[in-house]
Write an enzyme that holds these catalytic residues in place. Structure first.
Site, short mmCIF file in Angstrom:
data_model
loop_
_atom_site.label_atom_id
_atom_site.label_comp_id
_atom_site.label_asym_id
_atom_site.label_seq_id
_atom_site.Cartn_x
_atom_site.Cartn_y
_atom_site.Cartn_z
N HIS A 88 -26.74 -44.44 28.43
CA HIS A 88 -28.10 -44.96 28.42
C HIS A 88 -28.27 -46.01 29.51
O HIS A 88 -27.38 -46.83 29.77
CB HIS A 88 -28.44 -45.56 27.06
CG HIS A 88 -29.90 -45.63 26.79
ND1 HIS A 88 -30.73 -46.56 27.37
CD2 HIS A 88 -30.70 -44.84 26.02
CE1 HIS A 88 -31.98 -46.37 26.96
NE2 HIS A 88 -31.99 -45.33 26.14
N HIS A 89 -29.45 -45.98 30.14
CA HIS A 89 -29.74 -46.91 31.23
C HIS A 89 -29.75 -48.36 30.75
O HIS A 89 -29.59 -49.29 31.54
CB HIS A 89 -31.09 -46.56 31.87
CG HIS A 89 -31.12 -46.76 33.35
ND1 HIS A 89 -30.52 -47.83 33.98
CD2 HIS A 89 -31.71 -46.03 34.34
CE1 HIS A 89 -30.73 -47.75 35.28
NE2 HIS A 89 -31.44 -46.67 35.53
N ALA A 90 -29.94 -48.59 29.45
CA ALA A 90 -29.89 -49.95 28.92
C ALA A 90 -28.52 -50.56 29.12
O ALA A 90 -28.37 -51.78 29.19
CB ALA A 90 -30.26 -49.95 27.44
#
Length: 466
Positions: free
Chosen positions: A138-140
């Protein structure tokens, strides 16, 4: 615990069922180099062993109604490797198309937020007897640079498994009580007025400087000025994927011949490929396309009021000269346009985006994104930009992933409402690996785009010949 920065958390808030915020790496491997022979169980067990020294792979998001600030990362005490690593075989004949179709399907499935935000698919049944690995994160939790660094920690210079030191094995993502989470969140919120006071005067200068540069012809394109194309509208969860590999030596030869940067060559080749793709379909706009190019700020000095976080990136806008037919004229034009864009972008404080992201209200942002998506609002205003083009540098030497030699590593980034195509390139061991991902309804077949990419490289190489 580690609190997500506003920019990190924004990728959680921006995510909808159709706009998925994960980064993908498709890795082609030669299993013949694995000591004692390849097996799925052996690869999974070796990954589990190495993750023991990499807490980033064991952390999950934690939040609470009592938390006023962005969520935090905590150790997943119930971490189970079997919930993250999966085995699959593509159907015969096991070629590029079958592999890409499977990856596109997985790219359209959300990651489960109840566990660490990553998963790995080991893909067998390929026609050449090799295997592939699809790694989603995930880009988070990662940006292009940190994803590359994390992947590098799963790689070695030789096929032999590395020894893990006791200090690394003792690292943990930490934990947080509800009271601790709420108290720290309240403290972060209390600091916001000071952050606001410091950010406001820096930000107020930006539009005036932008207008001044624009009047001198030295500005990068402004947002919402890009022409509309078939992929600049609301997206669905369905994805299409294509990829290719070209010689890095060829691109460096082009760079040296025309006296430009390597990134200019990449942008020029992308521009030519997009021009050919759209022109063949009678959909090429008269105005040049505008790309958003992510720029890493990992080496910049951080503002002490900005939460560190994982994502340290800003965005630079540049025209792609898709209105220029001649490849030689196009690369020269792009070299000049990128120079202006870099000068303009470099004049702005690299902490502005990350600083303002701290003020994103979680509940409001998530609701606004859902309303924007469900009402297809991306089709009711000019595109902010046409597509994302990202260039991630990698190692220029052979690497082994969990004992298997890496033949290619194709990166795939997220697509957004209003910008349904993402092209990401990754340099590795003398090659440039290009991955394209798109909303399938807008770009049902992205392979012609990859063939056009190869054609553009050939055309520029021919222009280098005396």
């Amino acid at each position: 615990m580690e609190r997500l920065s506003g920019l990190d958390a924004s990728f959680l808030y921006l995510e909808t069922r159709s706009q998925l915020m994960h980064i993908i790496g498709l890795i082609e491997l030669d299993p013949e180099t694995v000591q004692g022979g390849y097996s799925f169980a052996k690869m999974r067990d070796e990954l589990e062993r190495r993750i023991g020294a990499l807490p980033t792979f064991r952390r999950k998001v934690r939040d609470s109604i009592l938390n006023l600030d962005h969520p935090v990362w905590v150790e997943d005490r119930n971490f189970d490797i079997e919930r993250h690593v999966h085995r699959v075989a593509v159907p015969a004949p096991g070629g590029q198309q079958e592999l890409a179709d499977f990856c596109a399907h997985i790219a359209g499935v959300p990651l489960d937020r109840s566990k660490p935000l990553w998963e790995m698919w080991v893909i067998e049944g390929l026609a050449d007897g090799k295997i592939a690995v699809l790694l989603r994160m995930h880009h988070a939790g990662v940006d292009g640079v940190t994803a590359s660094d994390l992947l590098a920690q799963l790689c070695t210079l030789t096929p032999e498994p590395p020894e893990l030191d006791e200090v690394s094995l003792s690292h943990t993502a930490g934990d947080s009580s509800l009271i601790g989470l709420a108290a720290d969140g309240a403290l972060q919120i209390a600091r916001r007025p000071l952050s606001f006071a410091r950010l406001l005067p820096k930000t107020a200068q930006v539009p005036f400087e932008w207008v001044s540069r624009a009047l001198r012809g030295e500005a990068m394109p402004a947002p919402f000025r890009a022409p509309r194309t078939p992929f600049n509208k609301s997206i669905t969860p369905h994805r299409s994927i294509a990829y290719t590999q070209v010689s890095l030596t060829d691109l460096k030869r082009i760079k040296d011949h025309f006296g430009v940067k390597l990134n200019d060559v990449v942008l020029s080749v992308c521009a030519g490929a997009l021009r050919n793709y759209l022109d063949d379909r009678g959909e090429l706009p008269e105005q040049p396309l505008v790309a958003m190019v992510p720029v890493s700020v990992h080496g910049d000095n951080d503002d002490d009021l900005v939460t560190q976080g994982t994502n340290k990136v800003t965005g630079m806008f540049t025209k792609l000269a898709t209105d220029v037919a001649d490849p030689v004229e196009r690369i020269t034009t792009i070299g000049e346009q990128v120079r202006k864009a870099k000068d303009h972008h470099g004049s702005m404080d690299s902490n502005l985006l990350r600083g303002w992201a701290q003020f994103i209200p979680p509940a409001t942002m998530g609701l606004a994104m859902k309303l924007y998506s469900s009402n297809e609002l991306a089709e009711h205003h000019p595109p902010v930009f046409n597509l994302v083009i990202s260039n991630v540098p990698g190692p220029d030497f052979p690497l082994y992933y969990l004992g298997a030699k890496i033949d290619a590593m194709y990166p795939l980034g997220p697509v957004f409402h209003g910008s349904g195509v993402n092209i990401t390139v990754f340099s590795q061991n003398g090659h440039l690996n290009i991955g394209a991902i798109a909303c399938k309804e807008h770009v049902p077949d992205p392979w012609p785009l990859m063939r056009a990419f190869e054609h553009e490289v050939k055309a520029l190489l021919e222009a280098c010949d005396p």
